[in-house]
Design a protein around this motif. Structure first.
Motif, PDB file in Angstrom:
ATOM      1  N   GLN A 213       7.120  18.012 -10.305  1.00  0.00           N
ATOM      2  CA  GLN A 213       6.024  17.613 -11.196  1.00  0.00           C
ATOM      3  C   GLN A 213       6.270  16.226 -11.776  1.00  0.00           C
ATOM      4  O   GLN A 213       5.344  15.405 -11.882  1.00  0.00           O
ATOM      5  CB  GLN A 213       5.891  18.626 -12.334  1.00  0.00           C
ATOM      6  N   ASP A 214       7.510  15.926 -12.128  1.00  0.00           N
ATOM      7  CA  ASP A 214       7.846  14.609 -12.682  1.00  0.00           C
ATOM      8  C   ASP A 214       7.561  13.500 -11.665  1.00  0.00           C
ATOM      9  O   ASP A 214       7.008  12.456 -12.011  1.00  0.00           O
ATOM     10  CB  ASP A 214       9.318  14.563 -13.093  1.00  0.00           C
ATOM     11  N   PHE A 215       7.936  13.739 -10.420  1.00  0.00           N
ATOM     12  CA  PHE A 215       7.715  12.726  -9.388  1.00  0.00           C
ATOM     13  C   PHE A 215       6.223  12.543  -9.098  1.00  0.00           C
ATOM     14  O   PHE A 215       5.772  11.435  -8.781  1.00  0.00           O
ATOM     15  CB  PHE A 215       8.461  13.091  -8.109  1.00  0.00           C
ATOM     16  N   LEU A 216       5.455  13.615  -9.191  1.00  0.00           N
ATOM     17  CA  LEU A 216       4.012  13.500  -8.960  1.00  0.00           C
ATOM     18  C   LEU A 216       3.355  12.596  -9.997  1.00  0.00           C
ATOM     19  O   LEU A 216       2.349  11.936  -9.717  1.00  0.00           O
ATOM     20  CB  LEU A 216       3.364  14.885  -8.972  1.00  0.00           C
ATOM     21  N   GLN A 217       3.911  12.559 -11.195  1.00  0.00           N
ATOM     22  CA  GLN A 217       3.376  11.655 -12.219  1.00  0.00           C
ATOM     23  C   GLN A 217       3.555  10.192 -11.809  1.00  0.00           C
ATOM     24  O   GLN A 217       2.710   9.337 -12.115  1.00  0.00           O
ATOM     25  CB  GLN A 217       4.062  11.931 -13.556  1.00  0.00           C
ATOM     26  N   LEU A 218       4.654   9.896 -11.109  1.00  0.00           N
ATOM     27  CA  LEU A 218       4.855   8.543 -10.593  1.00  0.00           C
ATOM     28  C   LEU A 218       3.787   8.195  -9.560  1.00  0.00           C
ATOM     29  O   LEU A 218       3.272   7.077  -9.527  1.00  0.00           O
ATOM     30  CB  LEU A 218       6.240   8.412  -9.959  1.00  0.00           C
ATOM     31  N   VAL A 219       3.458   9.160  -8.716  1.00  0.00           N
ATOM     32  CA  VAL A 219       2.415   8.937  -7.713  1.00  0.00           C
ATOM     33  C   VAL A 219       1.085   8.636  -8.395  1.00  0.00           C
ATOM     34  O   VAL A 219       0.352   7.723  -7.986  1.00  0.00           O
ATOM     35  CB  VAL A 219       2.271  10.163  -6.793  1.00  0.00           C
ATOM     36  N   ASP A 220       0.769   9.375  -9.447  1.00  0.00           N
ATOM     37  CA  ASP A 220      -0.477   9.140 -10.173  1.00  0.00           C
ATOM     38  C   ASP A 220      -0.517   7.726 -10.752  1.00  0.00           C
ATOM     39  O   ASP A 220      -1.573   7.074 -10.771  1.00  0.00           O
ATOM     40  CB  ASP A 220      -0.635  10.165 -11.303  1.00  0.00           C
ATOM     41  N   GLN A 221       0.645   7.241 -11.215  1.00  0.00           N
ATOM     42  CA  GLN A 221       0.703   5.870 -11.748  1.00  0.00           C
ATOM     43  C   GLN A 221       0.434   4.855 -10.646  1.00  0.00           C
ATOM     44  O   GLN A 221      -0.266   3.855 -10.858  1.00  0.00           O
ATOM     45  CB  GLN A 221       2.069   5.605 -12.372  1.00  0.00           C
ATOM     46  N   LEU A 222       0.968   5.093  -9.463  1.00  0.00           N
ATOM     47  CA  LEU A 222       0.736   4.181  -8.348  1.00  0.00           C
ATOM     48  C   LEU A 222      -0.729   4.198  -7.917  1.00  0.00           C
ATOM     49  O   LEU A 222      -1.319   3.155  -7.634  1.00  0.00           O
ATOM     50  CB  LEU A 222       1.626   4.564  -7.169  1.00  0.00           C
ATOM     51  N   LEU A 223      -1.312   5.395  -7.871  1.00  0.00           N
ATOM     52  CA  LEU A 223      -2.705   5.514  -7.450  1.00  0.00           C
ATOM     53  C   LEU A 223      -3.655   4.922  -8.482  1.00  0.00           C
ATOM     54  O   LEU A 223      -4.787   4.544  -8.149  1.00  0.00           O
ATOM     55  CB  LEU A 223      -3.046   6.981  -7.183  1.00  0.00           C
ATOM     56  N   ALA A 224      -3.214   4.858  -9.730  1.00  0.00           N
ATOM     57  CA  ALA A 224      -4.052   4.261 -10.772  1.00  0.00           C
ATOM     58  C   ALA A 224      -4.168   2.750 -10.586  1.00  0.00           C
ATOM     59  O   ALA A 224      -5.120   2.127 -11.050  1.00  0.00           O
ATOM     60  CB  ALA A 224      -3.465   4.569 -12.157  1.00  0.00           C
ATOM     61  N   LYS A 225      -3.189   2.152  -9.861  1.00  0.00           N
ATOM     62  CA  LYS A 225      -3.206   0.710  -9.638  1.00  0.00           C
ATOM     63  C   LYS A 225      -4.124   0.319  -8.487  1.00  0.00           C
ATOM     64  O   LYS A 225      -4.714  -0.751  -8.490  1.00  0.00           O
ATOM     65  CB  LYS A 225      -1.789   0.210  -9.318  1.00  0.00           C
ATOM     66  N   LYS A 226      -4.220   1.188  -7.486  1.00  0.00           N
ATOM     67  CA  LYS A 226      -4.967   0.837  -6.278  1.00  0.00           C
ATOM     68  C   LYS A 226      -5.463   2.101  -5.587  1.00  0.00           C
ATOM     69  O   LYS A 226      -4.722   3.064  -5.434  1.00  0.00           O
ATOM     70  CB  LYS A 226      -4.043   0.062  -5.325  1.00  0.00           C
ATOM     71  N   ARG A 227      -6.741   2.098  -5.159  1.00  0.00           N
ATOM     72  CA  ARG A 227      -7.272   3.232  -4.417  1.00  0.00           C
ATOM     73  C   ARG A 227      -6.692   3.225  -3.002  1.00  0.00           C
ATOM     74  O   ARG A 227      -6.789   2.232  -2.286  1.00  0.00           O
ATOM     75  CB  ARG A 227      -8.794   3.166  -4.339  1.00  0.00           C
ATOM     76  N   MET A 228      -6.087   4.333  -2.614  1.00  0.00           N
ATOM     77  CA  MET A 228      -5.514   4.486  -1.276  1.00  0.00           C
ATOM     78  C   MET A 228      -5.907   5.876  -0.788  1.00  0.00           C
ATOM     79  O   MET A 228      -5.254   6.861  -1.117  1.00  0.00           O
ATOM     80  CB  MET A 228      -3.990   4.318  -1.319  1.00  0.00           C
TER      81      MET A 228
END
Length: 291
Positions: A213-228
């Motif tokens: 769950q902690d690592f998924l929060q990092l993914v959400d931060q990355l996706l917030a920067k750019k739509r992929m």
């Protein structure tokens, strides 16, 4: 990256002062000028300071040139990513054979790492286990590098599905630091997100749900920067896996089904089929273990 910049990066990572690095041969002022690109350095003096940092010439040049001394790295990663998205096993096999041939010719470790990683990727896409000796070789190569570049992140993104929890935790700090790097371009963000998502898959498989769950929060931060879109769909699938592992089977089924549907709409039926097969096997194992 210029040679001086690479030296400064290594020196600061190893917490060595310019004065100490120069020893009795080079002055602090000269080290500073070389790092800033103001002065050139003789090869014998470069060997001297690299030896004082316990860094090999191959590692130094690899960092300074972003690994392009071995092959056209940007083009290679683009080709690999395209083959993975299309589940093109033939192309991936050809790329692995090509890297193995380069290693046979030049005996440069990155080429062997690339070949082993691609073999592991093919195994993963076919829902099979990669050979343990090849995974161990790649992990050891990553552990040996004191400085991580785009290359190490890309390699980890491909191999991370096969990591054990203890290895994931060792790489966790490095991934977290790099994930929050504001200088990451779109390709870097995509590779970083994929690396983290594959780590999360491994964590879920090993019931390390809190860390997942902690690592998924990092993914959400990355996706917030750019739509992929491809990464977002992958993230939806992995989040569904986590829900299933937590016992929220109905919600998890909906999320994973949505992700597989989107893969098909994106024109990736092979990925959709592979993910469905993987999911069916995952649910048999996890739901049985949970209940």
């Amino acid at each position: 990256m210029k040679y001086g910049e690479a030296l400064r990066l290594l020196r600061r990572d190893k917490k060595i002062s310019a004065e100490h690095l120069g020893g009795d041969r080079l002055t602090k002022s000269f080290i500073g000028k070389f790092e800033r690109g103001v002065s050139q350095i003789e090869f014998t003096n470069l060997l001297y300071i690299l030896n004082r940092m316990d860094v090999g010439v191959e590692e130094f040049l690899s960092i300074a040139n972003d690994h392009e001394i071995y092959w056209d790295f940007p083009k290679w990663t683009s080709t690999v990513n395209e083959a993975i998205i299309k589940s093109d096993f033939t192309k991936l096999g050809e790329l692995a054979a090509e890297q193995l041939a380069l290693y046979t010719q030049d005996k440069l470790k990155p080429n062997l790492v690339n070949a082993y990683v691609l073999q592991a990727v093919i195994a993963d896409l076919q829902n099979e286990e990669a050979a343990s000796e090849t995974v161990d070789y790649v992990l050891n190569a990553l552990f040996e590098n004191s400085i991580w570049t785009k290359y190490e992140i890309f390699i980890l993104s491909l191999i991370s599905k096969f990591l054990k929890p203890e290895s994931i935790k060792l790489f966790g700090d490095e991934l977290t630091r790099e994930a929050l790097n504001a200088k990451l371009d779109t390709t870097d963000q995509q590779n970083m997100a994929r690396a983290i998502l594959n780590l999360v898959r491994a964590l879920i498989e090993n019931q390390e749900l809190s860390l997942a769950q902690d690592f998924l929060q990092l993914v959400d931060q990355l996706l917030a920067k750019k739509r992929m879109f491809y990464v977002e769909t992958h993230a939806l699938f992995v989040k569904g896996m986590l829900e299933i592992a937590k016992g929220h089977v109905v919600n998890g089924n909906q999320m994973t089904s949505d992700a597989i549907f989107i893969f098909r709409r994106l024109g990736e039926p092979t990925i959709a089929d592979v993910r469905q097969e993987y999911l069916d096997d995952f649910k048999k194992r996890v739901i049985y273990d949970t209940f």
